[in-house]
Enzyme design. Structure first.
Site, PDB file in Angstrom:
ATOM      1  N   ARG A   1      53.457  -2.749  97.244  1.00 11.88           N
ATOM      2  CA  ARG A   1      52.385  -2.168  97.941  1.00 11.88           C
ATOM      3  C   ARG A   1      51.133  -2.539  97.581  1.00 11.88           C
ATOM      4  NH1 ARG A   1      49.472   2.635  96.952  1.00 11.88           N
ATOM      5  NH2 ARG A   1      49.490   3.971  98.667  1.00 11.88           N
TER       6      ARG A   1
ATOM      7  N   SER B   1      58.478   7.534 105.549  1.00 13.24           N
ATOM      8  CA  SER B   1      58.062   8.604 104.613  1.00 13.24           C
ATOM      9  C   SER B   1      57.998   9.746 105.637  1.00 13.24           C
ATOM     10  CB  SER B   1      56.519   8.259 104.156  1.00 13.24           C
ATOM     11  OG  SER B   1      56.836   7.233 103.147  1.00 13.24           O
TER      12      SER B   1
ATOM     13  N   LYS C   1      48.556   7.727  94.551  1.00 13.62           N
ATOM     14  CA  LYS C   1      48.573   7.257  95.587  1.00 13.62           C
ATOM     15  C   LYS C   1      47.366   8.142  96.257  1.00 13.62           C
ATOM     16  CE  LYS C   1      52.097   6.237  98.332  1.00 13.62           C
ATOM     17  NZ  LYS C   1      53.186   6.416  99.109  1.00 13.62           N
TER      18      LYS C   1
END
Length: 216
Positions: A42, A115, A145
């Site tokens: 990521r 998600s 995040k």
């Protein structure tokens, strides 16, 4: 590589922005030796790799390492990169490219994680073909995040796990200490960044997560 819910047991997420001196590859090899069950690359945020060629090179190196350990490699929100390096899967969020477009591009080529953080999102996911698992959270408050959103808590996690027709991997503020509660609420596994990157004993962390009996 075909999806198996055991891939979600110790689902490690990391990128250059999460590690000192951008040491993704040394960390990844350490994590693979410790027994992680999936790695998601990521690269997001101001400290992530911006140069496309450098990003491809990093993803190719991750692909090589994960293949050596027979661990699936997922790429976050970059279908072209995932296909270019031969990744096993792609993970997309609600704010990323639309899930229908992702499924159309990846059909038969990549495993897909999605998600979902509301009942409506999960019900929509249930109506689609080609999604392998759902990422749900943040379960607890987290700063790892920037787009994690408000914590949903264990009660909602349980409800979402019951609602979903796919296995759920939980994320957000999860530690080795509270992971059993998360699994008891219905998650099939634990995903995260700092639970792995900041672990003082990564083999022990991974072993304890893999010992938990995740949901279906």
């Amino acid at each position: 590589m075909n999806f198996n819910k055991n891939m979600l047991q110790a689902y490690c997420i990391a990128g250059s922005q999460d590690l000192a001196d951008h040491q993704v590859l040394p960390f990844l090899e350490t994590a693979l030796k410790a027994g992680i069950t999936t790695f998601q690359l990521r690269e997001k945020g101001p400290d992530a790799i911006a140069d496309p060629q450098k990003l491809v090179a990093l993803a190719r190196a991750c692909r090589q390492l994960t293949r050596q350990y027979d661990v699936p490699l997922f790429i976050d929100d970059n279908i072209d990169l995932a296909l270019t390096v031969g990744a096993d899967g792609i993970h997309v969020g609600q704010k990323d490219e639309g899930i229908s477009a992702v499924l159309a591009k990846t059909a038969g080529k990549l495993m897909v994680g999605y998600s979902c953080n509301t009942p409506a999102q999960i019900e929509h996911a249930n109506s689609l073909t080609g999604i392998d698992y759902l990422g749900v959270g943040a379960v607890y408050p987290t700063t790892s995040k920037a787009d994690a959103g408000a914590a949903i808590g264990l009660a909602k996690l349980h409800d979402y796990a019951q609602l979903s027709t796919r296995p759920i991997v939980a994320i957000g503020g999860i530690t080795v200490a509270n992971a059993p509660d998360v699994i008891a609420a219905g998650a099939a596994g634990i995903s995260g960044i700092t639970i792995f990157t900041l672990s003082e004993n990564l083999p022990d962390t991974v072993a304890r997560l893999k010992a938990l009996d995740g949901g279906v």
